[in-house]
Design an enzyme around this catalytic site. Structure first.
Site, PDB file in Angstrom:
ATOM      1  N   ASP A   2      49.884-125.633 158.831  1.00 52.83           N
ATOM      2  CA  ASP A   2      50.279-126.228 157.558  1.00 52.83           C
ATOM      3  C   ASP A   2      51.743-125.837 157.443  1.00 52.83           C
ATOM      4  OD1 ASP A   2      50.996-126.564 154.832  1.00 52.83           O
ATOM      5  OD2 ASP A   2      48.875-126.764 154.377  1.00 52.83           O
ATOM      6  N   HIS A   3      52.642-126.779 157.727  1.00 45.57           N
ATOM      7  CA  HIS A   3      54.033-126.350 157.908  1.00 45.57           C
ATOM      8  C   HIS A   3      54.645-125.775 156.629  1.00 45.57           C
ATOM      9  CE1 HIS A   3      55.141-130.312 156.287  1.00 45.57           C
ATOM     10  NE2 HIS A   3      56.350-129.831 156.108  1.00 45.57           N
ATOM     11  N   HIS A  63      49.225-128.762 151.725  1.00 44.43           N
ATOM     12  CA  HIS A  63      50.438-128.004 151.384  1.00 44.43           C
ATOM     13  C   HIS A  63      50.407-127.423 149.968  1.00 44.43           C
ATOM     14  CE1 HIS A  63      51.658-129.931 154.977  1.00 44.43           C
ATOM     15  NE2 HIS A  63      52.152-131.032 154.451  1.00 44.43           N
TER      16      HIS A  63
END
Ligand code: BG6
Length: 502
Positions: A181-182, A244
């Protein structure tokens, strides 16, 4: 949280795709430039397109030069350790060829048998690739680690996420799986942990007694960027909130972990996800969810078309490009505090922020003198761009009487001597190489987040037409989302371009 790095190969599936050129290779190159790769970790790109090593290198060079125009010779040096292998991703034979290539590189460069597989492919291949790897024993860790990074989307609902988890866990154990999950790789998101748990002054105030509402949002100015095929099937809630923004909410709302390690931190965020009040009825959804689609409008002087005008979007699409949801967390700390989460494309200003609105003083006598609404302290954590943290409070204006004035106290990353913020992928790839999965989503958390949003997306799939509103491109979103807050006397913070001076 620092683990040891050893030599090995990073095998990127889907190497001819956009993500590899735009994010993954630049992130690994940046680690290379900073000498963070203390041990040799070579790269093997894998995809179906028939390319030679040199074709692939030339393609990657083009994209690296965009970000690093001054570093031509370093790029060549780096790319000499990047390889490419075309395979038929559906056939055993393809994986046998891949296995031989891995062995050849390992021998030629005297590497350990460590393999980090990166699945940057369409999600349908998340089944195919791991089971083929396992057939060849490429999940066995007796001679070195075997890890798997999986890009989002991880499933499309709770059932599919559970199914995928079950599939992967047949071959790899949880410590080998890195669900990316950047957002968790962003420097400012990690700083939230430090801000909350290294400072004693905020923690006593971090609860329902002192906080009136919390806002967490990722506003984007960009539109679809040629991703209609994916986006029109998913929409803003699945694309941004399920992953996110809920992960961000988990960090904002969690209890202090027993230790700063992956297990303890992920246990605490999971408890938050488990405590988020579920949407049980149509009334819950209608009252707490606003969805909308962008119409034509003007962003920074440029006229932009509507969502339905985008190539690949169905003319009668009810997919949301904007969503605002009011969540409640049913635990002692957050009883009855609304957490407003929103995201949208083609909004006026790109900004991701966490906003903590503190309660007003019990007896607002200065407000009575000035006949203004009650003054409330606000803490804004700007995740991007123009990263920083700002706390607003009231002071007395010099002169007669008690006229109050709002001022800010702030910290801005631009004031740090080290100006560049490491890209999220840089941190996450390095962590995966070191075996640290603190900043990756755990199976139970991914499933819990789907469990929260499933009732909403299911309702929207049937009632999208009645629920969907519109907003002009370049605006702050639909008025219905403002109304959802004003019902309780709340207001969105609408971010500005310059965080420092506004
Ligand atoms: C991705 C979404 O996960 O995150 C995109 O699929 C979105 O739609 C992007 O634009 C936003 O990431 P960032 O880092 O630019 O905020």
């Amino acid at each position: 949280m620092q683990h040891k790095l050893s030599s090995g190969i990073i095998v990127i599936f889907g190497a001819s795709g956009d993500l590899t050129a735009r994010k993954l290779l630049p992130a690994i190159f940046s680690l290379y430039l900073q000498n963070s790769l203390t041990e040799k970790n070579l790269i093997l790109g894998v995809a179906r397109s028939k390319l030679s090593d040199d074709d692939f290198r030339a393609k990657m060079k083009e994209s690296l030069l965009i970000e690093y125009p001054e570093n031509g010779s370093k790029i060549d040096e780096f790319l000499s350790q990047v390889f490419y292998q075309a395979i038929d991703i559906y056939k055993d034979k393809g994986y046998a060829i891949l296995n031989d290539r891995i062995d050849a590189i390992k021998k030629a460069y005297d590497l350990q048998s460590n393999l980090l597989f990166y699945l940057s492919t369409p999600p349908s291949l998340y089944y195919e690739i791991p089971s083929h790897l396992a057939k060849l024993g490429l999940n066995e860790q007796s001679d070195g680690y075997k890890r798997l990074i999986i890009e989002k989307p991880f499933g499309v609902d709770e059932t599919s996420a559970c199914k995928l988890n079950k599939h992967l866990l047949q071959y790899f154990d949880e410590s080998q799986l890195f669900r990316i999950d950047h957002y968790l790789g962003k420097e400012t998101v990690q700083n939230l942990l430090v801000f909350r748990f290294a400072n004693a002054i905020f923690e006593p105030l971090w609860n329902a007694s002192h906080i009136e509402n919390v806002q967490i949002y990722a506003n984007e100015a960009i539109g679809l960027e040629s991703r209609a095929g994916y986006y029109d099937q998913n929409g803003a809630i699945r694309d941004m909130i399920q992953n996110h923004l809920l992960q961000l909410l988990g960090i904002v709302a969690m209890e202090a972990p027993a230790k700063m390690d992956a297990y303890s931190i992920r246990n605490e965020t999971l408890k938050v996800f488990q405590s988020i009040r579920r949407f049980k009825t149509a009334k819950d959804i209608k009252e707490n969810v606003v969805v909308a689609q962008y119409e034509a409008g003007c962003i920074q002087g440029e006229i932009k078309g509507s969502y339905k005008d985008e190539e690949g979007v169905a003319a009668n699409s009810t997919t949301e490009t904007y969503a605002a949801i009011r969540f409640f967390i049913d635990n002692w700390r957050w009883h009855d505090v609304p957490f407003y989460v929103r995201t949208g494309k083609r909004l006026k200003q790109r900004a991701t922020e966490v906003v903590i609105n503190f309660k007003a003083t019990p007896h607002p006598f200065f407000s009575q003198i000035q006949k203004i609404t009650k003054f409330k302290n606000q803490l804004v954590i700007r995740i991007q761009p123009d990263e920083g943290i700002k706390l607003s409070f009231a002071v007395k204006e010099p002169g007669a009487g008690f006229k109050t004035h709002e001022v800010d106290m702030g910290f801005y990353y631009s004031d740090f001597a080290q100006k560049t913020m490491p890209a999220a992928y840089e941190r996450l790839i390095l962590d995966a190489l070191q075996g640290d999965n603190t900043l990756f989503a755990r199976n139970d958390a991914v499933e819990a987040c789907w469990n929260i949003i499933d009732p909403i997306v299911q309702y929207l799939s049937k009632h999208g037409k009645e629920m969907i509103h519109t907003y002009p491109s370049g605006s702050n979103g639909p008025k219905e989302a403002d109304n959802m807050l004003s019902e309780r006397g709340h207001q969105w913070r609408n971010p500005t371009s310059q965080f420092k001076n506004n």
